[in-house]
Design an enzyme around this catalytic site. Structure first.
Site, mmCIF file in Angstrom:
data_model
loop_
_atom_site.group_PDB
_atom_site.id
_atom_site.type_symbol
_atom_site.label_atom_id
_atom_site.label_comp_id
_atom_site.label_asym_id
_atom_site.label_seq_id
_atom_site.Cartn_x
_atom_site.Cartn_y
_atom_site.Cartn_z
ATOM 1 N N HIS A 1 2.609 5.203 -0.888
ATOM 2 C CA HIS A 1 3.259 6.463 -0.487
ATOM 3 C C HIS A 1 4.732 6.388 -0.853
ATOM 4 C CE1 HIS A 1 4.143 3.804 2.856
ATOM 5 N NE2 HIS A 1 4.913 4.697 3.443
ATOM 6 N N ASP B 1 10.801 2.063 1.415
ATOM 7 C CA ASP B 1 10.485 0.634 1.552
ATOM 8 C C ASP B 1 9.239 0.241 0.756
ATOM 9 O OD1 ASP B 1 9.236 2.267 3.537
ATOM 10 O OD2 ASP B 1 8.652 0.475 4.657
ATOM 11 N N HIS C 1 -0.344 9.108 7.638
ATOM 12 C CA HIS C 1 1.042 8.730 7.888
ATOM 13 C C HIS C 1 1.875 10.008 7.938
ATOM 14 C CE1 HIS C 1 4.196 5.850 8.234
ATOM 15 N NE2 HIS C 1 4.752 6.079 7.062
ATOM 16 N N ASP D 1 0.808 2.655 5.126
ATOM 17 C CA ASP D 1 1.206 2.756 6.518
ATOM 18 C C ASP D 1 0.331 3.823 7.155
ATOM 19 O OD1 ASP D 1 3.348 1.389 5.281
ATOM 20 O OD2 ASP D 1 4.863 2.624 6.204
#
Lengths: 304, 304
Positions: free
Chosen positions: A62, A66, A142, A212
């Protein structure tokens, strides 16, 4: 066949003094796949003597920094290393323009061709295939569109029994066909049934990367009997509320997922910088799924 | 007053297993200034326990990736650390839009205000000033617009001689004026000349950062008597032709510059990955300017 995963980064958004943002390098039979590319990924590849230039496919879960900030540096360095041919990027569509704009801004003329593949948000989708391996993406939940990835070996060939080769005088050119399931017909026209000639193939191995996301047990059925499950554990279960608010998972949830999948091994990562001692996360996961490991930079997990 | 420079990255464009792209942290009297921000700068700050959140001003020499790729990650992390107030970026104008576009793309709402200052390409320009320090930019000669930076302490106050305070009964409130050069007039109206009361001030200290550039002796007159000169030495002098082609300098040229400036100390860096043994560069510079050091990650150079 080698099948392993090297952890290049195990932190969540905020890196610490010894934990980098997310990146995994998958080696399947000396084909190399990068999953996510947080800042510092290229340094981590070099530090761990991993073959940066052999990476042909990059999967980006995504578009949060990070998981992406290291990508442009990685591509620039790859070009300086005189990488030619094609490099494939599998990511959500908006990255294509951003990446091209960034390369242009920094006046980076890549030596290789960048081929962009947009990830789908719809269910289980094959995103890569070769003779021995398939890779699938599947949508997680997410704050922005996010995908997990499943690496699954294709069914392997039957094992030809060594003792029967001489017994039935099986010529070389016939052996591959038998491994693929054919019976053997000898010069006299006798049919020797395949089951007399072969042993079952090794089970295809598999690895899934899940970050995530909020806990999504729905996907467990697609990850049944997974050999290695990497699942994010940004938080300890005490912080479940925070995990829900930020669309992340806890170590307990990662372990529940591993159990549901009947996984052989679980590696947890994407740790929040708030935990200076990660043994808490390991312990709460291991209470549910004993074969749990913490992701640590530079560690290689062999899938077998 | 503390005045020192921490080397965060010493490699040129291609990082190696132990050398990062360019970044320096300057501490002057507990004010912190970042110069350049190659990929991994935030990790290097953390690893070396440097106070990332105290950085108020960031200077970017030019817009090549190895001097900028770490900036967006640095700013994002700074925001996650709840940094408030203002962060000032001094860079060439095009970075402003790129940075804002990138922050928007990654949905990064910074907690602090980003204040952009465009660097000038015209001569020596003051870009920062406080009570004790001035910072100047000056144009170098690279493939794209590029600036060097000079950090120079302002002239310091005279030192008040301890033995005269009692002798002339100088009241507290008068001492600062004497340090600034005034004579002392006592209660009887007697004038005591300043030169009887004071010793010369400590010399203002200075540090210059010079990368990436062709050898530019022109600037030496502006850097006269510099205490610490950091000068790029991408190449050994054997590769002078390559240095000229790529608009870089050799170790010999860095040393010549240090000599021309009458520098006290030279640190060379921005090393090409082609040199596995950097002692060659150190030796050829030291033959011309003996007090030469190689830039090494994590090392702090005190300016005194």
């Amino acid at each position: 066949v080698n099948f392993n995963v090297s952890i290049l980064g195990s932190s969540s958004a905020l890196p610490t003094s010894n934990r980098y943002p997310t990146a995994h390098l998958v080696n399947h039979d000396e084909r190399f796949f990068l999953i996510d590319c947080g800042e510092g990924t290229q340094m981590q590849l070099r530090k761990n003597h991993l073959p940066m230039s052999k990476i042909n496919h990059i999967f980006i879960s995504h578009l949060h920094g990070d998981h992406v900030f290291g990508l442009i540096g990685f591509l620039s360095s790859l070009s300086m290393l005189n990488r030619a041919g094609e490099v494939h990027i599998h990511a959500h569509q908006p990255l294509e323009k951003y990446l091209n704009d960034s390369l242009k801004f920094f006046d980076s003329n890549l030596n290789f061709k960048l081929v962009f593949h947009a990830l789908s948000d719809k269910g289980f989708t094959m995103v890569y295939e070769d003779k021995k391996l398939e890779i699938f993406s599947f949508p997680l939940l997410h704050r922005i569109p996010c995908c997990g990835f499943l690496f699954r070996e294709k069914p392997k060939l039957l094992n030809l029994r060594k003792d029967v080769i001489e017994k039935y005088d099986i010529p070389n050119h016939y052996r591959q066909r038998i491994k693929m399931g054919e019976d053997f017909v000898n010069v006299n026209g006798d049919i020797i049934k395949n089951e007399l000639l072969t042993l079952p193939p090794a089970a295809p191995l598999s690895y899934a990367f899940v970050t995530d996301t909020i806990y999504k047990p729905y996907w467990a059925k697609f990850l049944a009997d997974i050999d290695l499950l990497y699942h994010e554990s940004t938080f300890a279960h005490d912080d479940l509320k925070l995990a829900r608010q930020t669309f992340h998972s806890t170590a307990v949830q990662a372990a529940q997922m591993a159990k549901l999948c009947n996984a052989k091994k679980l590696v947890i990562g994407h740790f929040s910088a708030r935990y200076s001692d990660l043994s808490v996360l390991q312990a709460e996961a291991a209470a549910i799924f004993p074969n749990t490991y913490l992701a640590n930079e530079g560690e290689k997990h062999v899938i077998n």
